[in-house]
Design a protein around this motif. Structure first.
Motif, short mmCIF file in Angstrom:
data_model
loop_
_atom_site.label_atom_id
_atom_site.label_comp_id
_atom_site.label_asym_id
_atom_site.label_seq_id
_atom_site.Cartn_x
_atom_site.Cartn_y
_atom_site.Cartn_z
N LEU A 151 -9.74 -11.28 -6.50
CA LEU A 151 -9.76 -9.82 -6.59
C LEU A 151 -8.92 -9.19 -5.48
N GLN A 152 -8.90 -9.82 -4.32
CA GLN A 152 -8.10 -9.30 -3.22
C GLN A 152 -6.61 -9.33 -3.54
N PHE A 153 -6.15 -10.39 -4.17
CA PHE A 153 -4.75 -10.49 -4.54
C PHE A 153 -4.36 -9.40 -5.55
N VAL A 154 -5.26 -9.10 -6.47
CA VAL A 154 -4.98 -8.04 -7.45
C VAL A 154 -4.89 -6.69 -6.75
N PHE A 155 -5.79 -6.41 -5.82
CA PHE A 155 -5.78 -5.14 -5.10
C PHE A 155 -4.49 -4.98 -4.28
N ILE A 156 -4.07 -6.05 -3.62
CA ILE A 156 -2.86 -5.96 -2.79
C ILE A 156 -1.63 -5.69 -3.67
N ALA A 157 -1.54 -6.37 -4.80
CA ALA A 157 -0.39 -6.16 -5.69
C ALA A 157 -0.38 -4.73 -6.23
N LEU A 158 -1.52 -4.22 -6.64
CA LEU A 158 -1.58 -2.85 -7.16
C LEU A 158 -1.28 -1.82 -6.07
N ARG A 159 -1.71 -2.10 -4.85
CA ARG A 159 -1.44 -1.17 -3.74
C ARG A 159 0.04 -1.16 -3.37
#
Length: 372
Positions: A151-159
């Protein structure tokens, strides 16, 4: 300290990985600060070296496996070889992620979410791999890290692609959860080590092992937490193109706006954690014996390749007897003699102790009479 015992517990895989990550983090911080202006392809050079060693080691190990069918009879050998292939597949996906990230930093011709797709795929596969590794008693540090941070990787990419405009403190919420669990584990390890230290029934070796693990975990987790706090504050106040500034919030005090430490300064706790992990690699077993077709532990392989090390591998050093082998041993002996000479009571006691330890054994004289 015995060289052979040190090498027997040495894990070359962890040593190579953490060393490459340390060098890469230093170069990347210098590049972000503008201290160096080299291409990102050169900044990622430690990671390329890491992946080249992985691919080369897997190819050599596969060739040895194919040419020697008798090695397949052992079940442990088959598990080691299968573990090497699984690790190779994950490393190739990780290499794809690194290539996409490096190309994005150089050209910016695709979105960040595209670059993070291989990493997200690794995270999804890591759950099943962790279960298999746990059943077969194999190491799975990378797999656990990827599985808990999907989930952290998804958040970083979206940010990074500006699909969400959250503060980086909010973006790092999955990291905060993981770090809280790690701190709880560290506290548990410290309490457990303190209990064992006060338990006389426990062996001394077990006490030392528990204290060593508790201190090691503390020296790794606490610097990582400090690094994450500093990084989130830096990203929330920076004006870099990749990390655009957000609207002023309560988290952004005016005093902090002009206090912007460099990325190298922020990464100092991370460097310290990597150094601790590099040191721990000398006391970390579990290395796969099929990398480069070694089929044995690293100590035996190194001694077979370099026979000159066998002479040093049989030498041990004892702190209690170092005065006998060191050049200062004679000086310490002279000083002790001078002290005993200056103190008559001490000298007489030493002489009496010497006489007591070296008394001659008295036996009655017995004659053997032989017949005429």
């Amino acid at each position: 300290m015995n060289l052979q015992e040190l090498l027997q517990e040495f894990n070359p895989s962890n040593f190579v990985v953490y060393t490459c990550l340390l060098l890469f983090s230093i170069l990347f911080a210098f590049r972000l600060d503008g201290t160096i202006t080299i291409s990102y392809w050169l900044v990622f050079m430690p990671l390329w070296i890491w992946k080249c060693l992985v691919i080369l080691g897997a190819v050599i190990g596969s060739l040895v496996w194919i040419k020697n069918p008798e090695y397949r009879l052992s079940e442990s050998s088959y598990i080691h070889f299968k573990s090497m292939l699984i690790s190779l597949s994950l490393q190739l996906l990780l290499l794809m992620f690194e290539l996409l990230v490096c190309d994005k930093l150089e050209s910016g011709r695709h979105m960040w979410i595209l670059a993070f797709i291989p990493l997200i795929f690794i995270s999804l596969l890591s759950t099943a791999i962790c279960i298999w590794a746990f059943k077969n008693d194999r190491a799975f540090e990378l797999e656990v890290f990827c599985a808990v941070n999907v989930l952290q990787f998804v958040f970083i990419a979206l940010r990074l692609d500006r699909f969400i405009n959250w503060s980086w403190v909010v973006v790092f919420v999955p990291f905060w959860i993981v770090m809280c669990l790690a701190i709880i584990a560290v506290l548990y390890a410290l309490i457990f080590a303190a209990i064992l230290l006060r338990t006389p029934e426990v062996a001394i070796e077990q006490r030392k092992a528990s204290i060593h693990s508790a201190i090691s975990y503390s020296l790794v987790v606490i610097p990582l937490l400090i690094f994450l706090v500093l990084l989130s504050n830096k990203l929330d106040t920076t004006s870099d193109y990749a990390f655009p500034p957000l609207r002023p919030t309560l988290l952004h005090a005016p005093i902090i706006d002009h206090i912007r430490p460099s990325y190298f300064t922020i990464c100092i706790p991370l460097y310290f954690a990597f150094l601790i992990l590099i040191c721990l690699s000398f006391n970390s077993k579990g290395n796969n014996q099929w990398w480069f077709g070694m089929r044995k532990d690293f100590c035996s392989f190194l001694l077979s390749v370099c026979p000159c090390l066998r002479e040093y591998g049989n030498i041990s050093f004892n702190k209690q007897n170092n005065s006998l082998s060191s050049p200062h041993g004679s000086q310490s002996a002279i000083e002790s003699d001078q002290v005993s000479a200056g103190n008559p009571a001490t000298g007489s006691s030493e002489k009496s102790r010497f006489k007591m330890n070296h008394k001659k054994i008295m036996m009655p004289i017995m004659t053997l009479e032989s017949p005429d």
